[in-house]
Design a protein around this motif. Sequence first.
Motif, mmCIF file in Angstrom:
data_model
loop_
_atom_site.group_PDB
_atom_site.id
_atom_site.type_symbol
_atom_site.label_atom_id
_atom_site.label_comp_id
_atom_site.label_asym_id
_atom_site.label_seq_id
_atom_site.Cartn_x
_atom_site.Cartn_y
_atom_site.Cartn_z
ATOM 1 N N PRO A 239 -5.470 51.695 -22.221
ATOM 2 C CA PRO A 239 -5.631 52.998 -21.565
ATOM 3 C C PRO A 239 -5.851 54.094 -22.612
ATOM 4 O O PRO A 239 -5.287 54.014 -23.706
ATOM 5 C CB PRO A 239 -4.293 53.199 -20.840
ATOM 6 C CG PRO A 239 -3.711 51.844 -20.705
ATOM 7 C CD PRO A 239 -4.185 51.060 -21.880
ATOM 8 N N ARG A 413 -11.237 48.588 -18.919
ATOM 9 C CA ARG A 413 -10.238 49.630 -19.169
ATOM 10 C C ARG A 413 -9.772 50.296 -17.863
ATOM 11 O O ARG A 413 -8.603 50.643 -17.716
ATOM 12 C CB ARG A 413 -10.809 50.694 -20.110
ATOM 13 C CG ARG A 413 -9.839 51.808 -20.445
ATOM 14 C CD ARG A 413 -10.532 52.925 -21.185
ATOM 15 N NE ARG A 413 -10.187 52.886 -22.605
ATOM 16 C CZ ARG A 413 -10.517 53.858 -23.471
ATOM 17 N NH1 ARG A 413 -11.206 54.886 -23.070
ATOM 18 N NH2 ARG A 413 -10.170 53.754 -24.732
ATOM 19 N N SER A 417 -5.923 50.502 -16.837
ATOM 20 C CA SER A 417 -5.275 51.803 -16.606
ATOM 21 C C SER A 417 -4.604 51.841 -15.238
ATOM 22 O O SER A 417 -3.514 52.402 -15.083
ATOM 23 C CB SER A 417 -6.297 52.943 -16.719
ATOM 24 O OG SER A 417 -6.837 52.978 -18.022
#
Length: 512
Positions: A239, A413, A417
């Motif tokens: 993240p 990603r 996240s």
Amino acid sequence: MLVKVYGSAVFGVDATTITIEVNVASGIGYHLVGLPDNAVKESSYRITAALQNNGYKLPGKKIIVNMAPADLRKEGSAYDLSFAMGILAASEQIKAINISEYIIMGELSLDGSLQPIKGALPIAIQAKKEGFKGFILPEQNAREAAIVSGLDVFGVSNIKQVTDFFHLGKQLEPTIINTRETFFQDLDNLEHDFADVKGQESIKRCMEIAAAGGHNIILIGPPGAGKTMLAKRLPSILPPMTLQEALETTKIHSVAGRIKDNVGLLAQRPFRSPHHTISDVALVGGGGYPQPGEISLSHNGVLFLDELPEFKRSVLEVMRQPLEDREVTISRARFTVTYPSSFMLVASMNPSPGGYFNDPDAPVSSSAYEMQRYLGKISGPLLDRIDIHIEVTPVPFDKLSEERKGESSKSIRERVSKARSIQSERFLDLENVHYNAQIGPRQIREHCQLDDASKTLLKTAMEKLNLSARAYDRILKVSRTIADLAGSSQIQGEHISEAIQYRSLDREGWLG
């Protein structure tokens, strides 16, 4: 005449303001007191030449320079500019009525130009806290110090600019940067991308799980299988750093003098890859004048140990406590400093000294004894702290020659996240737990409950694969992360079965 100039000393990741008292009186000699090290003592030679080359002189009188508090050891060459300005003001070669309103730091060259200093960011933070009007420092460090709002930061390239500022009132241009704008602008500038990796889909999935739960991971495979390439791309799917994390990371790199010239806030997570010949002090930090080690430089990022069994055993053992505590404390007789070290450990290794394992066509083969001795270099307690073990196999030719690009780091990603935000919410009431890798036995019992079918599956797997007891908690932690990635509130059978695959080194025949 007595003049007070202010500088700063950095201990750990925090700064302490130093009062530099310069007294010029009748007599002869140059006396520097206040526990200076050799680099500080040598400043008189640099100052003498710099003043002569800029139209000033070191007065032929008795000069006493005191650095208070006198019981703190002062180190480095960053006090040159502070001393020089104090001497010029005390000998009345310049008028500097408001010199005490500024922190002045910088290393002088013989021609009067300034060299960069270490620790500009913590110094600027402390200067603002103590109400100083401004901070005068080398221009190479100006953007780094300008991260601190509410403090005038003046980057200068020569001592003449500083003397003209105080003596003639010539204005200096303050360095102003929009910290938030610059930070968010650089967040998506990723150096490496998973789209470059051909094949290895199962390993990419494994890296995604490791990133989502903050799990330490070890990659086992022959030379050329892509272990290093995969590890280098891990920061790109973690993240994005928060502003607070970026500030912490920048402070540590500032103290170590690792920030490049004219760079402000570090927006990308650090990736550190020390060589296997590294000493234990270089890894965890320390030394005569303590400095942060590689584990602190990788704070909020990734520490990659390539060829793990090649590292000295003593080096690997000193990592055990920082892996648990997420900070390292260095104690000396007179002081103690603490550096943060919350990082993800990624290790890689060949399965045997020759690099190949159970491969009849291998160019180099190792005996069972050689292999056990090689793998035995990794201690059980260190292995205990690594949640995921995965075998990496070489990529076949047809995958290497494919034109199609793999999934990008950006899309991976986003999933990571999302999973991390689920964990943050889950552990909101726990101060030191932010993601699944940090949970202890109590949280495992609370958040990793299994239904009867999953319990049976785990029991069967542990018996058939001869998994050790240490594998049990790790499998539950990893399966909790897999469930979070799937958006499932309960751990299902498929999550457990996938997590079981990631315990290669616990199986019988790997480590004795």
